[in-house]
Write an enzyme that holds these catalytic residues in place. Sequence first.
Site, PDB file in Angstrom:
ATOM      1  N   THR A 148      39.299  31.139 -17.654  1.00  0.00           N
ATOM      2  CA  THR A 148      40.820  31.915 -17.722  1.00  0.00           C
ATOM      3  C   THR A 148      40.506  33.089 -17.483  1.00  0.00           C
ATOM      4  O   THR A 148      39.622  34.004 -17.937  1.00  0.00           O
ATOM      5  CB  THR A 148      41.354  31.544 -19.170  1.00  0.00           C
ATOM      6  OG1 THR A 148      42.667  32.132 -19.048  1.00  0.00           O
ATOM      7  CG2 THR A 148      40.625  31.991 -20.449  1.00  0.00           C
ATOM      8  N   SER A 183      42.628  35.290 -28.172  1.00  0.00           N
ATOM      9  CA  SER A 183      42.899  34.199 -29.123  1.00  0.00           C
ATOM     10  C   SER A 183      41.730  33.647 -29.294  1.00  0.00           C
ATOM     11  O   SER A 183      40.686  33.590 -28.388  1.00  0.00           O
ATOM     12  CB  SER A 183      44.023  33.372 -28.704  1.00  0.00           C
ATOM     13  OG  SER A 183      43.510  32.492 -27.405  1.00  0.00           O
ATOM     14  N   TYR A 185      41.307  30.487 -28.368  1.00  0.00           N
ATOM     15  CA  TYR A 185      41.233  29.662 -27.351  1.00  0.00           C
ATOM     16  C   TYR A 185      40.582  30.345 -26.429  1.00  0.00           C
ATOM     17  O   TYR A 185      39.440  29.693 -25.668  1.00  0.00           O
ATOM     18  CB  TYR A 185      42.563  29.125 -26.738  1.00  0.00           C
ATOM     19  CG  TYR A 185      42.728  28.960 -25.611  1.00  0.00           C
ATOM     20  CD1 TYR A 185      42.141  27.681 -24.809  1.00  0.00           C
ATOM     21  CD2 TYR A 185      43.193  29.724 -24.449  1.00  0.00           C
ATOM     22  CE1 TYR A 185      41.849  27.600 -23.535  1.00  0.00           C
ATOM     23  CE2 TYR A 185      43.298  29.509 -23.193  1.00  0.00           C
ATOM     24  CZ  TYR A 185      42.457  28.401 -22.727  1.00  0.00           C
ATOM     25  OH  TYR A 185      42.387  28.294 -21.404  1.00  0.00           O
ATOM     26  N   HIS A 186      41.231  31.491 -25.852  1.00  0.00           N
ATOM     27  CA  HIS A 186      40.598  32.405 -24.647  1.00  0.00           C
ATOM     28  C   HIS A 186      38.850  32.526 -25.137  1.00  0.00           C
ATOM     29  O   HIS A 186      38.345  32.818 -24.245  1.00  0.00           O
ATOM     30  CB  HIS A 186      41.274  33.695 -24.598  1.00  0.00           C
ATOM     31  CG  HIS A 186      42.857  33.396 -24.117  1.00  0.00           C
ATOM     32  ND1 HIS A 186      44.026  33.378 -24.714  1.00  0.00           N
ATOM     33  CD2 HIS A 186      43.123  33.235 -22.824  1.00  0.00           C
ATOM     34  CE1 HIS A 186      45.038  33.196 -24.041  1.00  0.00           C
ATOM     35  NE2 HIS A 186      44.415  33.222 -22.875  1.00  0.00           N
ATOM     36  N   LYS A 189      36.678  30.131 -23.804  1.00  0.00           N
ATOM     37  CA  LYS A 189      36.465  30.200 -22.567  1.00  0.00           C
ATOM     38  C   LYS A 189      35.120  31.141 -22.368  1.00  0.00           C
ATOM     39  O   LYS A 189      34.333  31.135 -21.522  1.00  0.00           O
ATOM     40  CB  LYS A 189      37.617  30.356 -21.635  1.00  0.00           C
ATOM     41  CG  LYS A 189      38.647  29.152 -21.789  1.00  0.00           C
ATOM     42  CD  LYS A 189      38.211  28.172 -20.874  1.00  0.00           C
ATOM     43  CE  LYS A 189      39.509  27.334 -20.904  1.00  0.00           C
ATOM     44  NZ  LYS A 189      39.201  26.213 -20.180  1.00  0.00           N
TER      45      LYS A 189
HETATM   46  P1  NAD Z   1      46.552  19.859 -20.294  1.00  0.00           P
HETATM   47  O1  NAD Z   1      46.500  20.134 -21.799  1.00  0.00           O
HETATM   48  O2  NAD Z   1      47.686  19.832 -19.676  1.00  0.00           O
HETATM   49  O3  NAD Z   1      45.360  19.196 -19.753  1.00  0.00           O
HETATM   50  C1  NAD Z   1      44.057  18.884 -20.484  1.00  0.00           C
HETATM   51  C2  NAD Z   1      43.710  17.692 -20.370  1.00  0.00           C
HETATM   52  O4  NAD Z   1      42.443  17.586 -20.835  1.00  0.00           O
HETATM   53  C3  NAD Z   1      44.480  16.723 -21.280  1.00  0.00           C
HETATM   54  O5  NAD Z   1      44.828  15.866 -20.457  1.00  0.00           O
HETATM   55  C4  NAD Z   1      43.544  16.124 -22.282  1.00  0.00           C
HETATM   56  O6  NAD Z   1      43.822  14.918 -22.931  1.00  0.00           O
HETATM   57  C5  NAD Z   1      42.282  16.294 -21.777  1.00  0.00           C
HETATM   58  N1  NAD Z   1      40.925  16.484 -22.837  1.00  0.00           N
HETATM   59  C6  NAD Z   1      41.166  17.608 -23.987  1.00  0.00           C
HETATM   60  N2  NAD Z   1      40.202  17.119 -24.547  1.00  0.00           N
HETATM   61  C7  NAD Z   1      39.305  16.241 -23.869  1.00  0.00           C
HETATM   62  C8  NAD Z   1      38.215  15.755 -24.527  1.00  0.00           C
HETATM   63  N3  NAD Z   1      37.595  15.914 -25.500  1.00  0.00           N
HETATM   64  N4  NAD Z   1      37.791  14.468 -23.614  1.00  0.00           N
HETATM   65  C9  NAD Z   1      38.473  13.984 -22.578  1.00  0.00           C
HETATM   66  N5  NAD Z   1      39.621  14.796 -22.276  1.00  0.00           N
HETATM   67  C10 NAD Z   1      40.144  15.827 -22.898  1.00  0.00           C
HETATM   68  O7  NAD Z   1      45.879  21.420 -19.786  1.00  0.00           O
HETATM   69  P2  NAD Z   1      46.145  22.130 -18.291  1.00  0.00           P
HETATM   70  O8  NAD Z   1      47.113  23.068 -18.128  1.00  0.00           O
HETATM   71  O9  NAD Z   1      46.050  21.055 -17.542  1.00  0.00           O
HETATM   72  O10 NAD Z   1      44.724  22.997 -18.297  1.00  0.00           O
HETATM   73  C11 NAD Z   1      43.608  22.387 -17.622  1.00  0.00           C
HETATM   74  C12 NAD Z   1      42.352  23.495 -17.866  1.00  0.00           C
HETATM   75  O11 NAD Z   1      42.807  24.566 -17.155  1.00  0.00           O
HETATM   76  C13 NAD Z   1      42.218  23.612 -19.365  1.00  0.00           C
HETATM   77  O12 NAD Z   1      40.928  23.861 -19.594  1.00  0.00           O
HETATM   78  C14 NAD Z   1      42.857  25.147 -19.184  1.00  0.00           C
HETATM   79  O13 NAD Z   1      42.117  26.101 -20.079  1.00  0.00           O
HETATM   80  C15 NAD Z   1      42.779  25.600 -17.837  1.00  0.00           C
HETATM   81  N6  NAD Z   1      43.746  26.628 -17.417  1.00  0.00           N
HETATM   82  C16 NAD Z   1      45.014  26.114 -17.556  1.00  0.00           C
HETATM   83  C17 NAD Z   1      45.961  27.162 -17.163  1.00  0.00           C
HETATM   84  C18 NAD Z   1      47.352  27.030 -17.199  1.00  0.00           C
HETATM   85  O14 NAD Z   1      48.335  27.777 -16.803  1.00  0.00           O
HETATM   86  N7  NAD Z   1      47.747  25.562 -17.512  1.00  0.00           N
HETATM   87  C19 NAD Z   1      45.853  28.367 -16.731  1.00  0.00           C
HETATM   88  C20 NAD Z   1      44.291  28.928 -16.812  1.00  0.00           C
HETATM   89  C21 NAD Z   1      43.286  27.840 -17.074  1.00  0.00           C
HETATM   90  N1  USQ Z   2      55.090  35.188 -23.292  1.00  0.00           N
HETATM   91  C1  USQ Z   2      56.510  35.607 -23.601  1.00  0.00           C
HETATM   92  N2  USQ Z   2      57.533  35.023 -24.014  1.00  0.00           N
HETATM   93  C2  USQ Z   2      57.196  33.609 -24.204  1.00  0.00           C
HETATM   94  C3  USQ Z   2      55.888  33.014 -23.952  1.00  0.00           C
HETATM   95  C4  USQ Z   2      54.970  33.674 -23.578  1.00  0.00           C
HETATM   96  O1  USQ Z   2      56.661  36.825 -23.409  1.00  0.00           O
HETATM   97  O2  USQ Z   2      58.003  32.948 -24.672  1.00  0.00           O
HETATM   98  C5  USQ Z   2      53.904  36.007 -22.920  1.00  0.00           C
HETATM   99  C6  USQ Z   2      52.947  36.172 -23.868  1.00  0.00           C
HETATM  100  O3  USQ Z   2      52.869  36.704 -24.909  1.00  0.00           O
HETATM  101  C7  USQ Z   2      51.751  36.518 -22.758  1.00  0.00           C
HETATM  102  C8  USQ Z   2      52.097  35.872 -21.518  1.00  0.00           C
HETATM  103  O4  USQ Z   2      53.444  35.637 -21.809  1.00  0.00           O
HETATM  104  O5  USQ Z   2      51.637  37.813 -22.898  1.00  0.00           O
HETATM  105  C9  USQ Z   2      51.485  34.815 -21.073  1.00  0.00           C
HETATM  106  O6  USQ Z   2      51.663  33.752 -21.933  1.00  0.00           O
HETATM  107  P1  USQ Z   2      51.509  32.212 -21.680  1.00  0.00           P
HETATM  108  O7  USQ Z   2      51.806  31.439 -22.792  1.00  0.00           O
HETATM  109  O8  USQ Z   2      52.035  31.798 -20.613  1.00  0.00           O
HETATM  110  O9  USQ Z   2      49.931  32.179 -21.344  1.00  0.00           O
HETATM  111  P2  USQ Z   2      48.566  32.091 -22.469  1.00  0.00           P
HETATM  112  O10 USQ Z   2      48.913  31.949 -23.694  1.00  0.00           O
HETATM  113  O11 USQ Z   2      47.779  33.126 -21.872  1.00  0.00           O
HETATM  114  O12 USQ Z   2      47.889  30.715 -21.992  1.00  0.00           O
HETATM  115  C10 USQ Z   2      48.146  30.189 -20.552  1.00  0.00           C
HETATM  116  C11 USQ Z   2      47.617  28.695 -20.730  1.00  0.00           C
HETATM  117  C12 USQ Z   2      46.196  28.821 -20.809  1.00  0.00           C
HETATM  118  C13 USQ Z   2      45.521  29.758 -19.828  1.00  0.00           C
HETATM  119  C14 USQ Z   2      46.069  31.027 -19.571  1.00  0.00           C
HETATM  120  C15 USQ Z   2      45.796  31.991 -18.293  1.00  0.00           C
HETATM  121  O13 USQ Z   2      48.007  28.033 -21.677  1.00  0.00           O
HETATM  122  O14 USQ Z   2      45.550  27.656 -20.955  1.00  0.00           O
HETATM  123  O15 USQ Z   2      44.121  29.827 -20.049  1.00  0.00           O
HETATM  124  O16 USQ Z   2      47.751  30.823 -19.604  1.00  0.00           O
HETATM  125  S1  USQ Z   2      45.525  33.380 -18.756  1.00  0.00           S
HETATM  126  O17 USQ Z   2      46.882  34.066 -19.474  1.00  0.00           O
HETATM  127  O18 USQ Z   2      45.387  34.272 -17.383  1.00  0.00           O
HETATM  128  O19 USQ Z   2      44.286  33.667 -19.682  1.00  0.00           O
END
Ligand code: NAD
Ligand code: USQ
Length: 422
Positions: A148, A183, A185-186, A189
Site C-alpha cells: 500500500t 495505522s 494495518y498499514h 504491509k
Molecule cells: P477485501 O476485504 O474486499 O478483500 C480481501 C479478501 O481477502 C476477502 O475476500 C477476504 O475474505 C480474503 N482474506 C482475508 N484474509 C484471508 C485469509 N486468512 N485467508 C484467505 N482469504 C483471506 O479487500 P480489497 O479492497 O479487495 O483489498 C485487497 C488487497 O489489496 C488487500 O491486501 C489490501 O490491503 C490491498 N489494497 C486495497 C486497496 C483498496 O483501496 N481497496 C488499496 C491498496 C491496497
Molecule cells: N477520509 C475522509 N473522510 C472519510 C473517510 C476517509 O476524509 O469519510 C480520509 C482519511 O482520513 C484518509 C483518506 O481519506 O486521509 C483515505 O482514507 P481511506 O479510508 O480511503 O483509505 P485508507 O484508510 O488509507 O485505506 C484504503 C484501503 C487500504 C489501502 C489504502 C491505500 O482500505 O486497504 O491500503 O486505502 S493508501 O491510502 O494509499 O495506503
Amino acid sequence: MGTGRTVIVFGADGYLGWATALHLSQVGFTVIAADNLIRRSWDRECGTDTLIPIRSMPERVRAWREVSGNEMLWRRVDIRNPKAVNALFMEFQPDAVVHFAEQRSAPFSMVDQDHSLLTQVGNLTGTINLLYAIRDIAPDCHLVKLGTMGEYGTPNIDIEEGFIEITHNGRTDRLPYPKQAGSFYHLSKVHDSHNIHFASRVWGIRATDLNQGVVYGCTTDEIAMDRRLATRFDYDTIWGTALNRFCAQAAVNQPITVYGKGGQTRGFLDIRDTVECIRISIEHPAEPHEFRVFNQFTEQFSVQQLATLIAEARKEHGLATSIDHVANPRIEQEEHYYNAKHQALIDLGLQPHLLRSTLLDSVIATVEHWKKRVDLDLLLRPSVDWKKGRNLNWKGASHPHLTQVRSTDSLREAPLIARVGS
Ligand code: NAD
Ligand code: USQ
C-alpha cells in the site's frame, strides 16, 4: 497473453481479488480463486454490507463459466494455514501467485488490541506461508503482493518506488525507502515488505510488491458482462474507501465527510487499472532474487479535492452535493507535501483511466442505482478513533459481549495463531 499459465489469486472473494480473477481468466490464465470468506464474517461482525449485492463464490464461478466459457477453479483456503497453502501449491504448481488475502481496513485494525493483533498476526502469517510454499514447492513462482502507498506515510520529500539512493558520510547506497505508516494495518504491509525482501535476498524468490493507492470504481470489462459478476462496494466507516464512500454519501443527500482540513493527499486509481497492473506485473515477472516495488496509482488528490471533484461531476448530472469538514478520527497530517513517483507500471504499458473521464459518471450512476440499499447508520456513524480505539457508536460495540466473542472466534479460525496465543 496468459495462455497455459497458472495463477493462484488469494483473496478472490474480495473487492479487487474478484475483479482480478475475472480479468486474468479472460486474458487466458488458468485461475485458481482462493479465499476463506473471512471478509463476509467481518461484515457480520461489524454489521456492514456491500452496497452492490454480490453472489457466493460457487455462483460467481458458475456465472463466469456460462458468460465467458472460461473455467475458474474455486478453493476455500485460509492463507494462515500453512498445510492448506502447501497443498494448494502441490496441486497446482503455480507460475504466479497474487496475494490480496489480508485484513485491509485501517479503522478495523485500530478498534482494540484484538483487532490490531488479528490484523498484524494474520497478515504477516499469510505472507510468510506463501514465501515458504514458493521456496519449497514452486521456487520459480512469481509472488505479486498487494502492498500500500500508506507504507511510506507523508514525508516532506518525494516518494520513490520502493528504494532511494542515499549518500551518507561520503558513501552511497540504494536502500529501502523509509516507512512511516499511519495505522497498525498499514504497518502490517511494511512488515510484509521487509519479509518478502529478505526471502528474495536469501532464497532467490521472484517478488513484486505493489504499493497501491486508494482504489475507486465498481466495474471492469468482465464485471460489466453480467450482474451476477458484480464485485463488492464498501461505503461504511470501517471498510469504505474515500471516493466510493463519498459517492454513497452524496447519493443519499448526506454531506461528504472530509476529515479535518482535508489536505490529506493520497494516490488513487480506477479498479480497471488495478486489474491491468496485476496482469502487467505477471506478464513481466521479476527475476530470481529480485524484489521490485511499483507504486500502483495513477493520480494524486487531496481529500478536499476529491470531494470537490465529486460535487462538480454530480452538478453536471443536475445533482446537488454538500461537503462537511468533520473532526478527524485519525491521527494523520492534514496539510503536507506529497509527490509520489508512479512510473514503473506506465513504462511496462499501463494506460491509466483518469478520474475526470467517464469513470466518475459510471460510479455516480451505479451508486444512484443502488442508493436504496444505503444503511444511514453505517454511513453516518463516526469512525474508529485512532487514540481511543473502539467507537461506542460502532454497531458491534453496542453488544460488547457479542463483539468480544466474535473477535476471538476470528483469531481461533487461524490454527497457527491459536497455538501461539494458547
Ligand atoms: P477485501 O476485504 O474486499 O478483500 C480481501 C479478501 O481477502 C476477502 O475476500 C477476504 O475474505 C480474503 N482474506 C482475508 N484474509 C484471508 C485469509 N486468512 N485467508 C484467505 N482469504 C483471506 O479487500 P480489497 O479492497 O479487495 O483489498 C485487497 C488487497 O489489496 C488487500 O491486501 C489490501 O490491503 C490491498 N489494497 C486495497 C486497496 C483498496 O483501496 N481497496 C488499496 C491498496 C491496497
Ligand atoms: N477520509 C475522509 N473522510 C472519510 C473517510 C476517509 O476524509 O469519510 C480520509 C482519511 O482520513 C484518509 C483518506 O481519506 O486521509 C483515505 O482514507 P481511506 O479510508 O480511503 O483509505 P485508507 O484508510 O488509507 O485505506 C484504503 C484501503 C487500504 C489501502 C489504502 C491505500 O482500505 O486497504 O491500503 O486505502 S493508501 O491510502 O494509499 O495506503
